[in-house]
Enzyme design. Structure first.
Site, PDB file in Angstrom:
ATOM      1  N   GLU A  14       0.835  -1.201   0.000  1.00 55.14           N
ATOM      2  CA  GLU A  14       0.000   0.000   0.000  1.00 55.14           C
ATOM      3  C   GLU A  14       0.870   1.251   0.000  1.00 55.14           C
ATOM      4  OE1 GLU A  14      -2.605   1.578  -0.295  1.00 55.14           O
ATOM      5  OE2 GLU A  14      -4.358   0.297  -0.020  1.00 55.14           O
ATOM      6  N   ASN A  21     -10.210   4.821   1.655  1.00 54.59           N
ATOM      7  CA  ASN A  21      -9.375   4.663   0.465  1.00 54.59           C
ATOM      8  C   ASN A  21      -9.579   5.816  -0.512  1.00 54.59           C
ATOM      9  OD1 ASN A  21      -7.557   2.369   0.297  1.00 54.59           O
ATOM     10  ND2 ASN A  21      -9.363   1.066   0.512  1.00 54.59           N
ATOM     11  N   ASP A  74     -10.020   1.038  -4.412  1.00 51.13           N
ATOM     12  CA  ASP A  74      -8.972   1.083  -3.395  1.00 51.13           C
ATOM     13  C   ASP A  74      -8.247   2.418  -3.555  1.00 51.13           C
ATOM     14  OD1 ASP A  74      -6.658   0.286  -1.665  1.00 51.13           O
ATOM     15  OD2 ASP A  74      -7.599  -1.675  -1.782  1.00 51.13           O
TER      16      ASP A  74
END
Length: 273
Positions: free
Chosen positions: A12, A136, A186
Protein backbone atom coordinates in the site's frame (compact mmCIF):
# COMPACT_ATOMS: atom_id res chain seq x y z
CA UNK A 1 6.24 -4.57 -15.50
CA UNK A 2 7.52 -5.88 -12.16
CA UNK A 3 9.27 -2.99 -10.40
CA UNK A 4 10.10 -4.91 -7.23
CA UNK A 5 9.53 -8.61 -6.64
CA UNK A 6 9.17 -8.37 -2.86
CA UNK A 7 5.84 -10.03 -2.06
CA UNK A 8 3.95 -7.80 0.36
CA UNK A 9 1.09 -9.25 2.33
CA UNK A 10 -0.68 -5.91 1.95
CA UNK A 11 1.29 -3.57 -0.27
CA UNK A 12 0.00 0.00 0.00
CA UNK A 13 0.81 3.70 0.02
CA UNK A 14 3.30 4.11 -2.86
CA UNK A 15 4.94 7.54 -2.78
CA UNK A 16 7.30 8.94 -5.42
CA UNK A 17 9.60 11.35 -3.58
CA UNK A 18 10.18 14.15 -6.12
CA UNK A 19 13.47 15.39 -4.65
CA UNK A 20 15.03 11.96 -4.18
CA UNK A 21 13.39 10.52 -7.34
CA UNK A 22 12.73 7.38 -5.30
CA UNK A 23 9.67 5.23 -4.70
CA UNK A 24 8.60 4.28 -1.18
CA UNK A 25 5.76 1.92 -0.31
CA UNK A 26 4.45 -0.11 2.62
CA UNK A 27 3.55 -3.64 3.59
CA UNK A 28 0.90 -2.82 6.16
CA UNK A 29 0.57 -6.34 7.56
CA UNK A 30 4.35 -6.81 7.55
CA UNK A 31 4.86 -3.53 9.50
CA UNK A 32 7.41 -2.39 6.90
CA UNK A 33 8.33 0.63 4.82
CA UNK A 34 10.00 -0.38 1.55
CA UNK A 35 12.15 1.18 -1.09
CA UNK A 36 13.94 -0.73 -3.82
CA UNK A 37 16.61 -2.91 -2.23
CA UNK A 38 15.87 -1.86 1.35
CA UNK A 39 13.18 -1.85 4.03
CA UNK A 40 12.61 -0.49 7.52
CA UNK A 41 10.83 -2.58 10.14
CA UNK A 42 8.28 -1.03 12.54
CA UNK A 43 6.63 -2.48 15.63
CA UNK A 44 3.09 -1.79 14.39
CA UNK A 45 1.10 -1.23 11.22
CA UNK A 46 2.37 1.55 8.92
CA UNK A 47 0.42 2.46 5.83
CA UNK A 48 0.95 5.86 4.17
CA UNK A 49 3.41 8.72 3.89
CA UNK A 50 4.00 12.22 2.63
CA UNK A 51 7.34 13.93 2.06
CA UNK A 52 8.48 16.81 4.28
CA UNK A 53 11.93 17.44 2.84
CA UNK A 54 14.63 15.47 1.07
CA UNK A 55 15.40 13.26 4.07
CA UNK A 56 12.11 13.34 5.98
CA UNK A 57 8.77 11.60 5.60
CA UNK A 58 5.54 11.95 7.53
CA UNK A 59 4.41 8.37 8.22
CA UNK A 60 1.05 7.17 9.51
CA UNK A 61 1.09 4.20 11.88
CA UNK A 62 -1.71 2.45 13.73
CA UNK A 63 -1.47 4.88 16.64
CA UNK A 64 0.22 8.10 15.49
CA UNK A 65 1.68 10.30 12.80
CA UNK A 66 5.48 10.18 12.85
CA UNK A 67 8.36 12.25 11.51
CA UNK A 68 10.69 9.71 9.87
CA UNK A 69 14.36 10.27 8.98
CA UNK A 70 15.14 8.35 5.79
CA UNK A 71 18.91 8.47 6.37
CA UNK A 72 18.89 7.10 9.93
CA UNK A 73 15.58 5.26 10.15
CA UNK A 74 14.73 7.14 13.34
CA UNK A 75 11.19 8.37 13.89
CA UNK A 76 9.49 10.59 16.44
CA UNK A 77 5.79 10.97 17.14
CA UNK A 78 4.14 14.16 15.90
CA UNK A 79 0.61 13.53 17.14
CA UNK A 80 -1.55 10.59 18.20
CA UNK A 81 -3.97 8.99 15.75
CA UNK A 82 -6.74 7.00 17.47
CA UNK A 83 -4.05 6.03 19.98
CA UNK A 84 -6.56 4.69 22.52
CA UNK A 85 -8.51 2.65 19.98
CA UNK A 86 -7.09 -0.87 19.75
CA UNK A 87 -9.61 -1.86 17.07
CA UNK A 88 -8.28 0.40 14.32
CA UNK A 89 -5.17 1.09 12.26
CA UNK A 90 -4.23 3.66 9.63
CA UNK A 91 -4.88 2.90 5.98
CA UNK A 92 -4.90 5.16 2.91
CA UNK A 93 -3.38 8.65 2.99
CA UNK A 94 -1.92 11.40 0.81
CA UNK A 95 -0.68 15.01 1.00
CA UNK A 96 -2.93 17.71 -0.46
CA UNK A 97 -1.89 20.74 -2.56
CA UNK A 98 -2.14 23.06 0.45
CA UNK A 99 0.40 21.02 2.40
CA UNK A 100 -2.02 19.07 4.57
CA UNK A 101 -2.01 15.31 5.00
CA UNK A 102 -5.24 13.30 4.78
CA UNK A 103 -5.20 9.93 6.53
CA UNK A 104 -7.89 7.31 6.84
CA UNK A 105 -8.31 4.62 9.48
CA UNK A 106 -10.18 1.31 9.51
CA UNK A 107 -10.77 -1.66 11.74
CA UNK A 108 -7.90 -4.15 11.83
CA UNK A 109 -10.48 -6.82 10.93
CA UNK A 110 -12.41 -4.36 8.70
CA UNK A 111 -15.05 -3.90 11.38
CA UNK A 112 -18.01 -2.02 9.95
CA UNK A 113 -17.89 1.71 10.61
CA UNK A 114 -14.83 1.52 12.87
CA UNK A 115 -12.71 4.00 10.93
CA UNK A 116 -12.64 7.66 9.95
CA UNK A 117 -10.83 10.13 7.69
CA UNK A 118 -8.69 12.91 9.20
CA UNK A 119 -6.61 15.82 7.98
CA UNK A 120 -3.35 16.94 9.58
CA UNK A 121 -2.51 20.55 8.75
CA UNK A 122 0.19 22.70 10.35
CA UNK A 123 0.12 20.77 13.60
CA UNK A 124 -3.64 20.20 13.88
CA UNK A 125 -5.32 16.82 13.37
CA UNK A 126 -9.05 17.16 12.65
CA UNK A 127 -11.57 14.41 11.94
CA UNK A 128 -13.40 14.99 8.66
CA UNK A 129 -15.57 11.93 8.01
CA UNK A 130 -16.93 9.11 10.17
CA UNK A 131 -18.00 6.39 10.34
CA UNK A 132 -15.86 4.82 7.62
CA UNK A 133 -15.34 1.08 7.17
CA UNK A 134 -12.36 0.97 4.73
CA UNK A 135 -10.88 4.39 3.94
CA UNK A 136 -9.37 4.66 0.46
CA UNK A 137 -8.91 6.68 -2.75
CA UNK A 138 -7.72 9.86 -1.00
CA UNK A 139 -6.44 12.16 -3.76
CA UNK A 140 -6.75 15.71 -5.04
CA UNK A 141 -7.51 17.70 -8.17
CA UNK A 142 -4.47 19.65 -9.45
CA UNK A 143 -6.11 23.03 -8.77
CA UNK A 144 -6.39 22.14 -5.07
CA UNK A 145 -10.14 22.80 -5.03
CA UNK A 146 -11.44 19.21 -4.88
CA UNK A 147 -10.64 16.16 -2.79
CA UNK A 148 -11.73 12.58 -3.48
CA UNK A 149 -12.15 9.61 -1.16
CA UNK A 150 -14.09 6.37 -0.76
CA UNK A 151 -15.39 3.96 1.80
CA UNK A 152 -14.54 0.87 -0.26
CA UNK A 153 -17.57 -1.31 0.62
CA UNK A 154 -19.92 1.40 -0.67
CA UNK A 155 -18.27 1.15 -4.14
CA UNK A 156 -18.70 4.92 -4.45
CA UNK A 157 -15.91 7.45 -4.88
CA UNK A 158 -16.93 10.79 -3.41
CA UNK A 159 -15.77 14.34 -4.10
CA UNK A 160 -15.78 17.39 -1.88
CA UNK A 161 -14.97 21.03 -2.59
CA UNK A 162 -12.14 22.57 -0.56
CA UNK A 163 -11.55 26.07 0.72
CA UNK A 164 -8.31 28.03 0.25
CA UNK A 165 -6.70 26.28 3.23
CA UNK A 166 -7.71 22.83 2.00
CA UNK A 167 -10.57 22.13 4.41
CA UNK A 168 -13.88 20.75 3.07
CA UNK A 169 -16.33 23.58 2.46
CA UNK A 170 -19.48 21.54 1.67
CA UNK A 171 -20.97 18.08 2.03
CA UNK A 172 -19.37 15.37 -0.11
CA UNK A 173 -21.06 14.38 -3.38
CA UNK A 174 -21.07 11.18 -5.43
CA UNK A 175 -18.35 11.27 -8.11
CA UNK A 176 -17.92 7.71 -9.45
CA UNK A 177 -20.56 5.05 -8.83
CA UNK A 178 -19.29 1.46 -9.08
CA UNK A 179 -22.24 -0.15 -7.31
CA UNK A 180 -23.57 -3.17 -9.18
CA UNK A 181 -20.11 -3.91 -10.64
CA UNK A 182 -17.23 -6.15 -9.58
CA UNK A 183 -14.99 -3.11 -9.04
CA UNK A 184 -14.08 -2.19 -5.46
CA UNK A 185 -12.26 1.14 -5.27
CA UNK A 186 -8.97 1.08 -3.40
CA UNK A 187 -6.19 3.69 -3.57
CA UNK A 188 -6.26 6.45 -6.17
CA UNK A 189 -4.23 9.32 -7.60
CA UNK A 190 -5.06 12.24 -9.92
CA UNK A 191 -2.97 13.23 -12.96
CA UNK A 192 -2.18 16.73 -14.22
CA UNK A 193 -5.30 16.77 -16.39
CA UNK A 194 -7.56 16.04 -13.43
CA UNK A 195 -8.22 12.40 -14.35
CA UNK A 196 -8.54 10.01 -11.40
CA UNK A 197 -6.69 6.67 -11.53
CA UNK A 198 -8.11 4.08 -9.17
CA UNK A 199 -6.69 0.69 -8.16
CA UNK A 200 -9.57 -1.75 -7.97
CA UNK A 201 -9.23 -4.52 -5.40
CA UNK A 202 -9.85 -7.97 -6.85
CA UNK A 203 -9.93 -6.70 -10.44
CA UNK A 204 -6.18 -6.66 -11.24
CA UNK A 205 -6.32 -3.17 -12.70
CA UNK A 206 -5.97 0.58 -12.30
CA UNK A 207 -8.87 2.34 -13.98
CA UNK A 208 -8.94 5.95 -15.17
CA UNK A 209 -11.90 8.33 -14.92
CA UNK A 210 -12.28 11.80 -16.42
CA UNK A 211 -13.12 14.84 -14.25
CA UNK A 212 -16.81 14.24 -15.03
CA UNK A 213 -16.53 10.68 -13.67
CA UNK A 214 -16.70 8.91 -17.03
CA UNK A 215 -14.45 5.89 -17.65
CA UNK A 216 -11.35 6.46 -19.81
CA UNK A 217 -9.34 3.23 -19.85
CA UNK A 218 -7.66 0.75 -17.52
CA UNK A 219 -4.17 -0.68 -17.06
CA UNK A 220 -4.11 -4.39 -16.19
CA UNK A 221 -1.59 -5.92 -13.78
CA UNK A 222 -0.63 -9.56 -13.04
CA UNK A 223 -1.86 -9.40 -9.45
CA UNK A 224 -5.49 -9.73 -8.46
CA UNK A 225 -5.49 -7.44 -5.43
CA UNK A 226 -4.21 -4.18 -6.91
CA UNK A 227 -4.21 -1.72 -4.01
CA UNK A 228 -2.80 1.74 -4.79
CA UNK A 229 -1.25 3.65 -7.73
CA UNK A 230 1.33 6.43 -7.86
CA UNK A 231 2.90 8.38 -10.70
CA UNK A 232 6.67 8.83 -10.73
CA UNK A 233 9.82 8.57 -12.76
CA UNK A 234 11.81 11.48 -14.25
CA UNK A 235 8.87 12.56 -16.42
CA UNK A 236 6.18 11.41 -13.93
CA UNK A 237 4.71 9.16 -16.63
CA UNK A 238 5.46 5.87 -14.90
CA UNK A 239 2.41 4.37 -13.22
CA UNK A 240 3.41 2.36 -10.15
CA UNK A 241 0.96 0.03 -8.44
CA UNK A 242 1.20 -1.97 -5.22
CA UNK A 243 -0.68 -5.20 -4.60
CA UNK A 244 -1.49 -7.64 -1.80
CA UNK A 245 -0.65 -11.33 -1.50
CA UNK A 246 -2.86 -11.95 1.53
CA UNK A 247 -5.16 -14.90 0.88
CA UNK A 248 -3.61 -15.66 -2.51
CA UNK A 249 -0.74 -17.85 -3.73
CA UNK A 250 0.01 -16.64 -7.28
CA UNK A 251 3.66 -15.95 -8.18
CA UNK A 252 3.20 -12.19 -8.67
CA UNK A 253 0.66 -11.44 -5.94
CA UNK A 254 1.92 -8.77 -3.56
CA UNK A 255 4.58 -7.41 -5.88
CA UNK A 256 4.97 -3.78 -6.92
CA UNK A 257 4.58 -2.96 -10.61
CA UNK A 258 5.51 -0.16 -13.00
CA UNK A 259 4.26 0.64 -16.48
CA UNK A 260 5.15 3.53 -18.79
CA UNK A 261 2.09 5.53 -19.82
CA UNK A 262 1.06 8.50 -21.95
CA UNK A 263 -0.11 10.25 -18.76
CA UNK A 264 1.69 12.83 -16.64
CA UNK A 265 1.12 12.56 -12.92
CA UNK A 266 1.11 15.42 -10.47
CA UNK A 267 4.22 16.01 -8.42
CA UNK A 268 3.56 14.71 -4.92
CA UNK A 269 2.89 17.62 -2.61
CA UNK A 270 5.11 18.53 0.35
CA UNK A 271 3.60 18.17 3.82
CA UNK A 272 3.85 21.34 5.89
CA UNK A 273 4.45 20.43 9.51
Amino acid sequence: MIFDDTQCQLGEGPLWHPEREQLFWFDILGHRLHTKGKHWQFDTYVSAAGWVDRDTLLIASARALHRFDITTGEHVELCPLEADNKVTRSNDGRADPQGGFWIGTMGIEAEEGAGAIYRYYKGELRQLYAPITISNAICFAPDGKTAYFTDTPTQQIMRVELDADGWPRDESQLHIDLTGTDFRPDGAVVDTEGNLWNAQWGAARVAGYAPDGSFIKAYDFPAQQTSCPAFGGPDRNTLYCTSAAVGLDGPDEGKTFAVTTDITGQKEYRVIL
